[in-house]
Design a protein around this motif. Sequence first.
Motif, short mmCIF file in Angstrom:
data_model
loop_
_atom_site.label_atom_id
_atom_site.label_comp_id
_atom_site.label_asym_id
_atom_site.label_seq_id
_atom_site.Cartn_x
_atom_site.Cartn_y
_atom_site.Cartn_z
N GLN A 671 0.54 -1.16 -0.06
CA GLN A 671 0.13 0.16 0.06
C GLN A 671 0.69 1.25 -0.05
O GLN A 671 0.58 2.37 -0.73
N ASP A 672 2.00 1.23 0.67
CA ASP A 672 2.97 2.53 0.96
C ASP A 672 3.55 2.64 -0.61
O ASP A 672 3.49 3.54 -1.22
N LEU A 673 3.87 1.37 -1.13
CA LEU A 673 4.52 1.68 -2.62
C LEU A 673 3.67 2.17 -3.72
O LEU A 673 3.67 3.02 -4.59
N SER A 674 2.25 1.66 -3.53
CA SER A 674 1.04 1.99 -4.48
C SER A 674 0.94 3.87 -4.22
O SER A 674 0.98 4.54 -5.07
N LEU A 675 0.72 4.17 -3.07
CA LEU A 675 0.62 5.60 -2.84
C LEU A 675 1.93 6.49 -3.24
O LEU A 675 1.73 7.41 -3.95
N ARG A 676 3.14 5.89 -2.88
CA ARG A 676 4.42 6.50 -3.65
C ARG A 676 4.57 6.73 -5.24
O ARG A 676 4.65 7.50 -5.57
N MET A 677 3.85 5.47 -5.72
CA MET A 677 3.83 5.50 -7.19
C MET A 677 2.73 6.71 -7.54
O MET A 677 3.05 7.37 -8.62
N GLU A 681 6.97 9.30 -6.41
CA GLU A 681 8.09 9.54 -5.53
C GLU A 681 9.03 8.34 -6.03
O GLU A 681 9.93 8.37 -5.43
N VAL A 682 8.18 7.26 -6.76
CA VAL A 682 9.20 6.30 -7.00
C VAL A 682 9.50 6.22 -8.48
O VAL A 682 8.28 6.42 -9.19
N ASP A 683 10.38 6.03 -9.14
CA ASP A 683 10.48 6.02 -10.64
C ASP A 683 10.15 4.73 -11.16
O ASP A 683 9.37 4.94 -12.38
N LEU A 684 10.62 3.90 -10.81
CA LEU A 684 10.39 2.52 -11.42
C LEU A 684 10.12 1.54 -10.45
O LEU A 684 10.80 1.07 -9.62
N VAL A 685 9.24 0.66 -10.96
CA VAL A 685 8.78 -0.57 -9.87
C VAL A 685 9.04 -1.75 -10.73
O VAL A 685 8.33 -1.93 -11.89
N ILE A 686 9.75 -2.73 -10.29
CA ILE A 686 9.91 -4.21 -11.09
C ILE A 686 8.91 -4.99 -10.79
O ILE A 686 8.81 -5.32 -9.41
N PHE A 695 -3.91 -1.79 -10.54
CA PHE A 695 -3.37 -0.79 -9.84
C PHE A 695 -3.72 0.58 -11.01
O PHE A 695 -3.45 0.46 -11.95
N ASP A 696 -4.02 1.45 -10.08
CA ASP A 696 -4.27 2.88 -11.14
C ASP A 696 -3.44 4.03 -10.58
O ASP A 696 -3.39 4.21 -9.37
N ALA A 697 -2.59 4.45 -11.33
CA ALA A 697 -1.73 5.70 -11.03
C ALA A 697 -1.43 6.37 -11.93
O ALA A 697 -0.87 6.17 -13.13
N THR A 698 -2.24 7.67 -12.20
CA THR A 698 -2.35 8.50 -13.42
C THR A 698 -0.83 8.99 -13.74
O THR A 698 -0.68 9.56 -14.97
N THR A 699 0.04 9.12 -12.81
CA THR A 699 1.46 9.42 -12.85
C THR A 699 2.16 8.49 -13.89
O THR A 699 3.31 8.88 -14.30
N LEU A 700 1.62 7.27 -13.96
CA LEU A 700 2.48 6.32 -14.50
C LEU A 700 2.24 6.46 -16.31
O LEU A 700 1.03 6.20 -16.46
N ASN A 701 3.26 6.66 -16.98
CA ASN A 701 3.12 6.46 -18.14
C ASN A 701 3.82 5.40 -19.17
O ASN A 701 3.49 5.35 -20.25
#
Length: 1016
Positions: A671-677, A681-686, A695-701
Amino acid sequence: MSKGSTSRFEPIALSADATVVAEFEETSAGATRYQSEAELEAELIQLLQEQAYEYLPILSEMDLVANLRAQLEALNRVTFTDAEWHWFFSTKIASKNEGVAEKTTRIQEDLIQVLARDDGSSKNIALLDRRNIHNNRLQVINQYDSPVMSSAGPEGGAQRANRYDVTILVNGLPLVHVELKRRGVDIREAFNQIDRYQRDSFWSGSGLFEYVQLFVISNGTLTKYYSNTTRTHRLDEQRYGPRGRRTSNSFEFTSWWADATNRPITDLAGFTKTFFAKHALLNVLTKYCVLTADRMLLVMRPYQIAATERILNRIETATNLKQLGTVSAGGYIWHTTGSGKTLTSFKTAQLASRLGGVDKVLFVVDRKDLDYQTKREYERFQKGAVNSNTSTAVLKRQLEEPSARIIITTIQKLSTFIAKNKGHAVYDGHVVIIFDECHRSQFGDMHTAITKAFKRYHLFGFTGTPIFAGNAGTGGNPALRTTAQAFGDKLHTYTIVDAISDKNVLPFRIDYVNTVKVGAVVDKQVSAIDTERALLDPSRVRQVTQYVIDHFDQKTKRNQTYALKDRRVAGFNALFATASIEAAKIYYNMFGRLQADLPEAKRLKVALIYSYAPNEAEDETGAGLLGEEEFETDLLDRSSRDFLEDAIQDYNDMFGTSYDTSADGFQNYYQDLSLRMKNREVDLVIVVNMFLTGFDATTLNTLWVDKNLRAHGLIQAYSRTNRILNSVKTYGNIVSFRDLETQTNDAIALFGNKDAAGIVLLKPYGEYFDEYAEKVTELRERFPLGQQIIGEQAQKAFIALFGALLRLRNILVSFDDFAGSQILSDRDLQDYQSTYLDLYQSFRRTDGADRESINDDVVFEIELIKQVEINVDYILMLVEKYRAAKGDGEDKEIKATIDRAVDSSPSLRNKKDLIEEFVDRLSVDEDVAEEWRAYVAAKREAELARIITEENLRPEQTRAFVDTAFRDGQVRGTGTAITQILPPVSRFAKGSNHGAKKQTVIDKLTAFFDRFFDLA
């Protein structure tokens, strides 16, 4: 009749109160005369009056307040004394300390206000009747003058009077405002006008116009609607500039109204007859607006409303037909990923819980989806409904509590409850069960458990990627392999094509990067590789990782900044999808090694997440379908768990947290990683499978892919990237290190509906570059640097040309091939842009009252993704496949695909018989393209000859006229050319009917032109 079957003549429940019309056919009024803005306004008011709206000639605030008093007295059957009204109005309606936020909350949540009467008693006063919507009274006013005040506005600046076009009053409160522009004017001008009103005058006087919940903007031809939101959010946007956080007050969040087939109703007359139908408007205001936890007012889109009402209708119909406990009592909603399914599904649950006779509504989600933000939103809908702890005791207590009408729980917890509570009384109740993501693999087992335990249930599912026969697995119960088998009828559809066409999600742009070379062959496309071992060769992993590092800033647009909440951030973030836990570990280590020597400021913040997946190994049937990863880290092998523990410790060191791989620790890490995405605040998640679904993050392109994907797994993974955020984010970016082109095309064909391949994917680099090169050449020839652009027409032509060039360049910079091929030097680009911006300023109106408006016929847009529908080339490609497959048993399926593609394309529908005949007569060994050209030429000549004969036209002149039409791209019905092809007859001769003859010929030649244009 067997359980679950239905009669062929099953009655359909019809309701005159359906908010979204089933199918809307535009009726042309045949108007040809120029229409002024005043005439458009008069037409709107007349249409509203025809729909029983009362017209009021109110122009002042005094009259507006007096009418409000009368309407509230009528609604509540009360008569205020002057003292009571003064107190009630000044404290409960128009308090000086309240703004848009408080007034929006009052309409959405606090409709009942308490009146303190002169005699000391109290009385509830309703502002709206939500239960019986037809008790509310609708009135319309126009040309209302906002009060003129000597003080400056609440944010400073000179105060000036405004005159509003059309406002709809509900019980005397202005809840809907319509801003009109004449036909031919950019609809954005109406949007900008409302933006100015919100800033400058809605708050003035008593501030009654801050009650407006919905805005409608129209230029007669195009009409859109959108919700009001709080003043704070709008000021945030202005503070952070035009690239700030989008809210419902950004033009991109305006919506088309549509019918239930998703056909937009754009003309103001059609919009008025449907959206402004009294029951429809009142339903939207009282049922289909949502105030979020962030105090943002959202209005549901027509496809969301249609889906909700289809489910509510099915509940009532199935109950009346005594179908409870069968598949006929439920159904599923296919709304593409990113289109707001969760909002629709939970709103449905909320409304279903209010239906008479329904005991419980269970809203079932996967526990991975029940993150902090989601819980906040669910609690806004239904206080105390979310059951998110690990024990089933709370769920059991909720199920046994009669007042707990709606319960949000997880798939896992409901499964545990059913296993532990055989024969529970809740199983005999009338229960509606709604699954938020019904494509999830766990559903097979859950379905069996639910249908065995519950007796009187409706089962509904929401999914962006249904399971069809073509993407179903081979395991499990063969009677439950597809979504339709498990849930029943498809009740409503809104595909990825609909969503991209409506600009509710972004299109995808896909790069296929070659990582394996065979001999001396250098191929841009990835070669298919047989084994995962070869793909995890250290040399290849190093190259792939270095490629990601080298191209990360380009793909995620790190050179562009925008406002995110209260921060300014640069670019977006990304996921890296690997094929297995072993691959994820290898890549995580490689990122660490390759970044070790980089300056800290240049290093990407990389995180890793995976967990146990029951079917991790990719076999032939399951490859690419994204198996579910659970939170059970204790089921991981020792090596994988230790590695994950170390990676989480790296994360703890990076952010000062203290997570681990224990049950609670890992769930909190997720949940913390989801929020930081989501907060960039996080650049890349493997990842392996986690974060690729749901998973929905509008900042992810950007999604970097080094795993096999197909069917619903592919669409789900790709769709992580295409959520709308702002003007910087123009598409979902996919970079594939595997050869997924065929799988991508197949998945889009399956889920994108007919013309999807042309709309979902951007065109190849070469097509964009060729168009760009032409524009650069034209720019240099027509507008050489150093020479002044003289005259308004020339200046507008330059703005249009350079604006188009910038739009193309914005797309091209994301292609690797564009580096070094820009043609225009950076200096030339700067010089041209200086001229462009200078002209931009000169065309802005300088008058203070209209400084947000833009010149009528000049639209300044830097970024636009062109949407391309299915064309003849695509059809011919399918025809080629059809010929190759002839006799193999696959030809029927391909022929059906051709038929569906033609039916779905507006430009090909009138050519269907030509295409079908060509497919049927296609020879075995001829070149398809050549045979098509010859066929079209022969058909075109034959049909033109028939028109010439039927209408007795002059053959030579007619053929010349038609050639000119195909050259110019249109049939010209004016001028002398059309008269020269008509038969020689005096237009003045008695009974000649020259005008009718001319129109008949124009109509026939136009139909002929439309049929054959762009075919060869």
